[in-house]
Design a protein around this motif. Sequence first.
Motif, PDB file in Angstrom:
ATOM      1  N   GLY A  32       1.789 -37.689  95.282  1.00  0.00           N
ATOM      2  CA  GLY A  32       2.556 -38.918  95.419  1.00  0.00           C
ATOM      3  C   GLY A  32       3.415 -39.259  94.232  1.00  0.00           C
ATOM      4  O   GLY A  32       4.112 -40.276  94.238  1.00  0.00           O
ATOM      5  N   GLY A  33       3.369 -38.403  93.190  1.00  0.00           N
ATOM      6  CA  GLY A  33       4.227 -38.648  92.038  1.00  0.00           C
ATOM      7  C   GLY A  33       5.695 -38.634  92.398  1.00  0.00           C
ATOM      8  O   GLY A  33       6.515 -39.299  91.759  1.00  0.00           O
ATOM      9  N   ALA A  52       1.146 -24.929  91.813  1.00  0.00           N
ATOM     10  CA  ALA A  52       1.066 -25.778  90.624  1.00  0.00           C
ATOM     11  C   ALA A  52       1.022 -24.936  89.366  1.00  0.00           C
ATOM     12  O   ALA A  52       0.623 -23.767  89.396  1.00  0.00           O
ATOM     13  N   ASP A  53       1.433 -25.543  88.265  1.00  0.00           N
ATOM     14  CA  ASP A  53       1.207 -24.916  86.971  1.00  0.00           C
ATOM     15  C   ASP A  53      -0.228 -25.192  86.554  1.00  0.00           C
ATOM     16  O   ASP A  53      -0.893 -26.101  87.078  1.00  0.00           O
ATOM     17  N   ALA A  54      -0.715 -24.424  85.609  1.00  0.00           N
ATOM     18  CA  ALA A  54      -2.129 -24.473  85.239  1.00  0.00           C
ATOM     19  C   ALA A  54      -2.557 -25.840  84.702  1.00  0.00           C
ATOM     20  O   ALA A  54      -3.727 -26.215  84.821  1.00  0.00           O
ATOM     21  N   ALA A  55      -1.629 -26.609  84.155  1.00  0.00           N
ATOM     22  CA  ALA A  55      -1.974 -27.911  83.582  1.00  0.00           C
ATOM     23  C   ALA A  55      -2.399 -28.922  84.634  1.00  0.00           C
ATOM     24  O   ALA A  55      -3.004 -29.948  84.308  1.00  0.00           O
ATOM     25  N   LYS A  56      -2.106 -28.641  85.906  1.00  0.00           N
ATOM     26  CA  LYS A  56      -2.456 -29.576  86.975  1.00  0.00           C
ATOM     27  C   LYS A  56      -3.938 -29.508  87.357  1.00  0.00           C
ATOM     28  O   LYS A  56      -4.435 -30.382  88.058  1.00  0.00           O
ATOM     29  N   GLU A  57      -4.637 -28.472  86.908  1.00  0.00           N
ATOM     30  CA  GLU A  57      -6.056 -28.353  87.239  1.00  0.00           C
ATOM     31  C   GLU A  57      -6.884 -29.213  86.300  1.00  0.00           C
ATOM     32  O   GLU A  57      -6.722 -29.155  85.077  1.00  0.00           O
ATOM     33  N   VAL A  58      -7.780 -30.018  86.881  1.00  0.00           N
ATOM     34  CA  VAL A  58      -8.617 -30.930  86.094  1.00  0.00           C
ATOM     35  C   VAL A  58     -10.073 -30.804  86.536  1.00  0.00           C
ATOM     36  O   VAL A  58     -10.359 -30.406  87.667  1.00  0.00           O
ATOM     37  N   ALA A  59     -10.963 -31.158  85.642  1.00  0.00           N
ATOM     38  CA  ALA A  59     -12.382 -31.145  85.987  1.00  0.00           C
ATOM     39  C   ALA A  59     -12.724 -32.288  86.931  1.00  0.00           C
ATOM     40  O   ALA A  59     -13.607 -32.167  87.784  1.00  0.00           O
ATOM     41  N   GLN A  60     -12.014 -33.406  86.761  1.00  0.00           N
ATOM     42  CA  GLN A  60     -12.245 -34.582  87.594  1.00  0.00           C
ATOM     43  C   GLN A  60     -10.921 -35.305  87.788  1.00  0.00           C
ATOM     44  O   GLN A  60     -10.169 -35.527  86.829  1.00  0.00           O
ATOM     45  N   LEU A  61     -10.631 -35.688  89.017  1.00  0.00           N
ATOM     46  CA  LEU A  61      -9.377 -36.363  89.309  1.00  0.00           C
ATOM     47  C   LEU A  61      -9.311 -37.743  88.650  1.00  0.00           C
ATOM     48  O   LEU A  61     -10.335 -38.368  88.412  1.00  0.00           O
ATOM     49  N   GLY A  62      -8.086 -38.197  88.378  1.00  0.00           N
ATOM     50  CA  GLY A  62      -7.918 -39.575  87.931  1.00  0.00           C
ATOM     51  C   GLY A  62      -7.049 -39.783  86.721  1.00  0.00           C
ATOM     52  O   GLY A  62      -6.583 -40.900  86.475  1.00  0.00           O
ATOM     53  N   ALA A  63      -6.822 -38.750  85.912  1.00  0.00           N
ATOM     54  CA  ALA A  63      -5.948 -38.925  84.753  1.00  0.00           C
ATOM     55  C   ALA A  63      -4.527 -39.250  85.203  1.00  0.00           C
ATOM     56  O   ALA A  63      -3.847 -40.081  84.595  1.00  0.00           O
ATOM     57  N   PHE A  64      -4.080 -38.612  86.295  1.00  0.00           N
ATOM     58  CA  PHE A  64      -2.783 -38.948  86.866  1.00  0.00           C
ATOM     59  C   PHE A  64      -2.949 -40.202  87.717  1.00  0.00           C
ATOM     60  O   PHE A  64      -3.878 -40.292  88.523  1.00  0.00           O
ATOM     61  N   PRO A  65      -2.083 -41.196  87.556  1.00  0.00           N
ATOM     62  CA  PRO A  65      -2.210 -42.419  88.346  1.00  0.00           C
ATOM     63  C   PRO A  65      -2.170 -42.134  89.847  1.00  0.00           C
ATOM     64  O   PRO A  65      -1.321 -41.366  90.321  1.00  0.00           O
ATOM     65  N   LEU A  66      -3.095 -42.725  90.581  1.00  0.00           N
ATOM     66  CA  LEU A  66      -3.196 -42.501  92.021  1.00  0.00           C
ATOM     67  C   LEU A  66      -2.207 -43.388  92.769  1.00  0.00           C
ATOM     68  O   LEU A  66      -2.316 -44.614  92.729  1.00  0.00           O
ATOM     69  N   LEU A  93      -2.352 -46.579  90.717  1.00  0.00           N
ATOM     70  CA  LEU A  93      -3.665 -46.966  90.222  1.00  0.00           C
ATOM     71  C   LEU A  93      -4.032 -46.096  89.022  1.00  0.00           C
ATOM     72  O   LEU A  93      -4.282 -44.895  89.179  1.00  0.00           O
ATOM     73  N   ASN A  94      -4.025 -46.692  87.849  1.00  0.00           N
ATOM     74  CA  ASN A  94      -4.361 -45.968  86.624  1.00  0.00           C
ATOM     75  C   ASN A  94      -5.872 -46.052  86.432  1.00  0.00           C
ATOM     76  O   ASN A  94      -6.388 -46.957  85.789  1.00  0.00           O
ATOM     77  N   LEU A  95      -6.576 -45.070  86.992  1.00  0.00           N
ATOM     78  CA  LEU A  95      -8.039 -45.128  87.063  1.00  0.00           C
ATOM     79  C   LEU A  95      -8.736 -44.301  85.989  1.00  0.00           C
ATOM     80  O   LEU A  95      -9.928 -44.454  85.785  1.00  0.00           O
ATOM     81  N   LYS A  96      -8.013 -43.387  85.344  1.00  0.00           N
ATOM     82  CA  LYS A  96      -8.541 -42.499  84.297  1.00  0.00           C
ATOM     83  C   LYS A  96      -9.533 -41.465  84.834  1.00  0.00           C
ATOM     84  O   LYS A  96      -9.434 -40.284  84.523  1.00  0.00           O
ATOM     85  N   ARG A  97     -10.472 -41.918  85.649  1.00  0.00           N
ATOM     86  CA  ARG A  97     -11.477 -41.006  86.216  1.00  0.00           C
ATOM     87  C   ARG A  97     -11.895 -41.525  87.575  1.00  0.00           C
ATOM     88  O   ARG A  97     -12.153 -42.722  87.744  1.00  0.00           O
ATOM     89  N   ILE A  98     -11.955 -40.618  88.571  1.00  0.00           N
ATOM     90  CA  ILE A  98     -12.400 -40.967  89.922  1.00  0.00           C
ATOM     91  C   ILE A  98     -13.706 -40.237  90.179  1.00  0.00           C
ATOM     92  O   ILE A  98     -13.738 -39.019  90.326  1.00  0.00           O
ATOM     93  N   GLY A  99     -14.788 -40.997  90.223  1.00  0.00           N
ATOM     94  CA  GLY A  99     -16.103 -40.388  90.378  1.00  0.00           C
ATOM     95  C   GLY A  99     -16.361 -39.844  91.769  1.00  0.00           C
ATOM     96  O   GLY A  99     -17.030 -38.828  91.935  1.00  0.00           O
ATOM     97  N   ASN A 100     -15.834 -40.543  92.790  1.00  0.00           N
ATOM     98  CA  ASN A 100     -16.072 -40.144  94.183  1.00  0.00           C
ATOM     99  C   ASN A 100     -14.760 -40.249  94.953  1.00  0.00           C
ATOM    100  O   ASN A 100     -14.490 -41.261  95.594  1.00  0.00           O
ATOM    101  N   PRO A 101     -13.926 -39.205  94.901  1.00  0.00           N
ATOM    102  CA  PRO A 101     -12.615 -39.267  95.560  1.00  0.00           C
ATOM    103  C   PRO A 101     -12.691 -39.541  97.057  1.00  0.00           C
ATOM    104  O   PRO A 101     -11.866 -40.282  97.601  1.00  0.00           O
ATOM    105  N   ARG A 102     -13.658 -38.965  97.722  1.00  0.00           N
ATOM    106  CA  ARG A 102     -13.776 -39.148  99.174  1.00  0.00           C
ATOM    107  C   ARG A 102     -14.033 -40.621  99.514  1.00  0.00           C
ATOM    108  O   ARG A 102     -13.397 -41.191 100.412  1.00  0.00           O
TER     109      ARG A 102
END
Length: 261
Positions: free
Chosen positions: A103-104, A125-139, A190-199
């Motif tokens: 959605g960016g 995607a480029d490799a920088a798009k892979e994250v351990a946990q979603l949320g650093a990019f604003p939702l 939504l600037n959440l920083k970390r999303i614990g349960n995306p579903r």
Amino acid sequence: MAAELSPIDQAKFVAARRSVDFVESGMKLGLGTGSTAAWMVRCLAERVRDDGLEVTCVATSTRTVDLARSCGLKVVSLDDVKWLDLTIDGADEFDQNLNLIKGGGAALLQEKIVATASDRMIVIADAAKEVAQLGAFPLPVEVVPFGWQTTKALIEETLYSLDVLNREVSLRMAGDAPLRTDEGHFLLDLNLKRIGNPRQLALVLNQIPGVVENGLFIDICDVVVIGQGDGRVTVRDINSGRIENGAVDITESRNIFADLD
């Protein structure tokens, strides 16, 4: 011209180049939106031109429609074809389970409709798009303009009961006015920083009156193609568990770079 690309653009390009290898003649394709998807559209057009590939495309934004048609691709509406064989699109973030934030580029609603109407979805995607946990990019969350401030307040209130690190919500602007999507809606980031349960978050957000759709793509992506600035490419299939490593020779793609002024 290829040598003038930045490492990040080279990474996007090689992912896009590798992704069109999955396209077969006769396919009905969904074309994503964004900088990496734009590379894919050009790579696909090159295959159509040079290899005689015959494809019918459905685009996820007016920008992609314009680009695809300018490259000589056949573009129709989703209603014309009803269902697609494959969608190729970018992502703002993806995790190890191939859950995505998209959605960016302000096209998440049409992107999700098209991806869901496809037998398979490939993310590039480029490799920088892979994250351990979603949320650093604003939702991104797409909302109707009517009562958007009430919708924003309801989202902020709802976030207090969810597993997120931050709860800052902002209206996306285009200059001095709210940005409008192709469907005429607003976007809340939504600037959440970390999303614990995306579903859980995806389900709850879509229950809020005024919310049209959110940028969490859960259980939609099948394959991710990850590009590196040095030409290396990794293909990861979530269904089979297969991981394939390879490389794309950028110097062999002079035609596509020559088209960029």
